[in-house]
Design a protein around this motif. Structure first.
Motif, PDB file in Angstrom:
ATOM      1  N   HIS A  24       7.506  -8.457 -12.196  1.00 14.62           N
ATOM      2  CA  HIS A  24       8.973  -8.299 -13.014  1.00 14.62           C
ATOM      3  C   HIS A  24       9.721  -7.185 -12.381  1.00 14.62           C
ATOM      4  O   HIS A  24      10.463  -6.557 -12.959  1.00 14.62           O
ATOM      5  CB  HIS A  24       8.509  -8.069 -14.318  1.00 14.62           C
ATOM      6  CG  HIS A  24       7.830  -9.395 -15.075  1.00 14.62           C
ATOM      7  ND1 HIS A  24       8.352 -10.254 -15.384  1.00 14.62           N
ATOM      8  CD2 HIS A  24       6.456  -9.232 -15.576  1.00 14.62           C
ATOM      9  CE1 HIS A  24       7.463 -11.260 -16.012  1.00 14.62           C
ATOM     10  NE2 HIS A  24       6.202 -10.539 -15.753  1.00 14.62           N
ATOM     11  N   ARG A  25       9.413  -7.030 -11.146  1.00 17.82           N
ATOM     12  CA  ARG A  25      10.036  -5.829 -10.599  1.00 17.82           C
ATOM     13  C   ARG A  25      10.789  -5.997  -9.253  1.00 17.82           C
ATOM     14  O   ARG A  25      10.164  -6.937  -8.388  1.00 17.82           O
ATOM     15  CB  ARG A  25       8.931  -4.650  -9.961  1.00 17.82           C
ATOM     16  CG  ARG A  25       9.422  -3.350 -10.187  1.00 17.82           C
ATOM     17  CD  ARG A  25       8.412  -2.376 -10.014  1.00 17.82           C
ATOM     18  NE  ARG A  25       8.958  -1.322  -9.334  1.00 17.82           N
ATOM     19  CZ  ARG A  25       7.979  -0.206  -8.898  1.00 17.82           C
ATOM     20  NH1 ARG A  25       6.803  -0.373  -8.610  1.00 17.82           N
ATOM     21  NH2 ARG A  25       8.742   0.587  -8.306  1.00 17.82           N
ATOM     22  N   VAL A  26      12.098  -5.454  -9.099  1.00 21.70           N
ATOM     23  CA  VAL A  26      12.936  -5.785  -7.926  1.00 21.70           C
ATOM     24  C   VAL A  26      12.525  -4.642  -6.959  1.00 21.70           C
ATOM     25  O   VAL A  26      12.860  -3.445  -7.525  1.00 21.70           O
ATOM     26  CB  VAL A  26      14.220  -5.995  -8.356  1.00 21.70           C
ATOM     27  CG1 VAL A  26      15.142  -6.277  -6.990  1.00 21.70           C
ATOM     28  CG2 VAL A  26      14.477  -7.300  -9.268  1.00 21.70           C
ATOM     29  N   VAL A  27      12.391  -5.148  -5.584  1.00 26.16           N
ATOM     30  CA  VAL A  27      12.069  -3.927  -4.806  1.00 26.16           C
ATOM     31  C   VAL A  27      13.136  -4.144  -3.776  1.00 26.16           C
ATOM     32  O   VAL A  27      13.508  -5.347  -3.370  1.00 26.16           O
ATOM     33  CB  VAL A  27      10.734  -3.719  -4.320  1.00 26.16           C
ATOM     34  CG1 VAL A  27       9.827  -3.322  -5.537  1.00 26.16           C
ATOM     35  CG2 VAL A  27      10.004  -4.948  -3.712  1.00 26.16           C
ATOM     36  N   GLU A  28      13.209  -3.297  -2.842  1.00 29.15           N
ATOM     37  CA  GLU A  28      13.985  -3.236  -1.375  1.00 29.15           C
ATOM     38  C   GLU A  28      13.186  -3.302  -0.373  1.00 29.15           C
ATOM     39  O   GLU A  28      12.460  -2.568  -0.087  1.00 29.15           O
ATOM     40  CB  GLU A  28      15.154  -2.405  -1.323  1.00 29.15           C
ATOM     41  CG  GLU A  28      16.361  -2.664  -2.542  1.00 29.15           C
ATOM     42  CD  GLU A  28      17.317  -1.726  -2.366  1.00 29.15           C
ATOM     43  OE1 GLU A  28      17.056  -0.644  -2.142  1.00 29.15           O
ATOM     44  OE2 GLU A  28      18.578  -2.181  -2.758  1.00 29.15           O
ATOM     45  N   VAL A  29      13.596  -4.183   0.856  1.00 28.61           N
ATOM     46  CA  VAL A  29      12.860  -4.226   1.923  1.00 28.61           C
ATOM     47  C   VAL A  29      14.018  -4.112   3.174  1.00 28.61           C
ATOM     48  O   VAL A  29      15.134  -4.433   2.936  1.00 28.61           O
ATOM     49  CB  VAL A  29      12.039  -5.320   2.291  1.00 28.61           C
ATOM     50  CG1 VAL A  29      10.892  -5.323   1.249  1.00 28.61           C
ATOM     51  CG2 VAL A  29      12.732  -6.933   1.970  1.00 28.61           C
ATOM     52  N   CYS A  30      13.574  -3.832   4.171  1.00 26.90           N
ATOM     53  CA  CYS A  30      14.331  -3.710   5.499  1.00 26.90           C
ATOM     54  C   CYS A  30      14.700  -5.132   6.147  1.00 26.90           C
ATOM     55  O   CYS A  30      15.547  -5.154   6.678  1.00 26.90           O
ATOM     56  CB  CYS A  30      13.859  -2.745   6.346  1.00 26.90           C
ATOM     57  SG  CYS A  30      12.308  -3.125   7.280  1.00 26.90           S
ATOM     58  N   CYS A  31      13.797  -5.851   6.073  1.00 31.78           N
ATOM     59  CA  CYS A  31      14.035  -7.274   6.694  1.00 31.78           C
ATOM     60  C   CYS A  31      13.023  -8.489   6.043  1.00 31.78           C
ATOM     61  O   CYS A  31      12.456  -8.324   5.143  1.00 31.78           O
ATOM     62  CB  CYS A  31      13.373  -7.315   8.126  1.00 31.78           C
ATOM     63  SG  CYS A  31      11.781  -6.925   8.430  1.00 31.78           S
ATOM     64  N   GLN A  32      13.446  -9.699   6.590  1.00 31.23           N
ATOM     65  CA  GLN A  32      12.989 -10.846   6.118  1.00 31.23           C
ATOM     66  C   GLN A  32      11.292 -10.885   6.136  1.00 31.23           C
ATOM     67  O   GLN A  32      10.623 -11.268   5.392  1.00 31.23           O
ATOM     68  CB  GLN A  32      13.589 -12.139   6.678  1.00 31.23           C
ATOM     69  CG  GLN A  32      13.218 -13.101   5.692  1.00 31.23           C
ATOM     70  CD  GLN A  32      13.402 -13.336   4.538  1.00 31.23           C
ATOM     71  OE1 GLN A  32      14.784 -12.979   3.946  1.00 31.23           O
ATOM     72  NE2 GLN A  32      12.539 -13.922   3.713  1.00 31.23           N
ATOM     73  N   GLU A  33      10.984 -10.333   7.341  1.00 28.43           N
ATOM     74  CA  GLU A  33       9.519 -10.256   7.594  1.00 28.43           C
ATOM     75  C   GLU A  33       8.709  -9.310   6.550  1.00 28.43           C
ATOM     76  O   GLU A  33       7.711  -9.757   6.038  1.00 28.43           O
ATOM     77  CB  GLU A  33       9.167  -9.606   9.119  1.00 28.43           C
ATOM     78  CG  GLU A  33       7.732  -9.785   9.517  1.00 28.43           C
ATOM     79  CD  GLU A  33       7.436  -9.040  11.000  1.00 28.43           C
ATOM     80  OE1 GLU A  33       6.415  -8.582  10.962  1.00 28.43           O
ATOM     81  OE2 GLU A  33       8.740  -9.054  11.640  1.00 28.43           O
ATOM     82  N   CYS A  34       9.459  -8.437   6.386  1.00 29.83           N
ATOM     83  CA  CYS A  34       8.607  -7.469   5.065  1.00 29.83           C
ATOM     84  C   CYS A  34       8.762  -8.246   3.652  1.00 29.83           C
ATOM     85  O   CYS A  34       7.823  -8.309   3.135  1.00 29.83           O
ATOM     86  CB  CYS A  34       9.501  -6.136   4.994  1.00 29.83           C
ATOM     87  SG  CYS A  34       8.978  -4.866   6.453  1.00 29.83           S
ATOM     88  N   ALA A  35       9.926  -8.848   3.485  1.00 29.05           N
ATOM     89  CA  ALA A  35      10.077  -9.656   2.061  1.00 29.05           C
ATOM     90  C   ALA A  35       8.835 -10.608   2.263  1.00 29.05           C
ATOM     91  O   ALA A  35       8.138 -11.153   1.105  1.00 29.05           O
ATOM     92  CB  ALA A  35      11.175 -10.411   2.132  1.00 29.05           C
ATOM     93  N   ASP A  36       8.605 -11.526   3.460  1.00 24.06           N
ATOM     94  CA  ASP A  36       7.413 -12.453   3.309  1.00 24.06           C
ATOM     95  C   ASP A  36       6.311 -11.784   3.142  1.00 24.06           C
ATOM     96  O   ASP A  36       5.216 -12.272   2.412  1.00 24.06           O
ATOM     97  CB  ASP A  36       7.822 -13.105   4.696  1.00 24.06           C
ATOM     98  CG  ASP A  36       9.007 -14.205   4.952  1.00 24.06           C
ATOM     99  OD1 ASP A  36       9.546 -14.477   3.677  1.00 24.06           O
ATOM    100  OD2 ASP A  36       9.227 -14.365   6.038  1.00 24.06           O
TER     101      ASP A  36
END
Length: 47
Positions: A24-36
């Protein structure tokens, strides 16, 4: 003011940060690889 960093790798974020919803939390990542990586970790943890 503290600098924002990637939730997956602690790399400093810039204007191109990607928002990812984990649980239920929104976080920020630097790239699509980190999101995956975060999505995969969430899937393993929840089931």
């Amino acid at each position: 003011m503290s600098e924002k960093t990637c939730a997956a790798c602690d790399y400093p974020l810039d204007d191109n940060a990607i928002q990812v919803t984990i649980g239920h939390r929104v976080v920020e990542v630097c790239c699509q690889e980190c999101a995956d990586k975060l999505r995969e970790a969430q899937a393993k943890a929840s089931g």
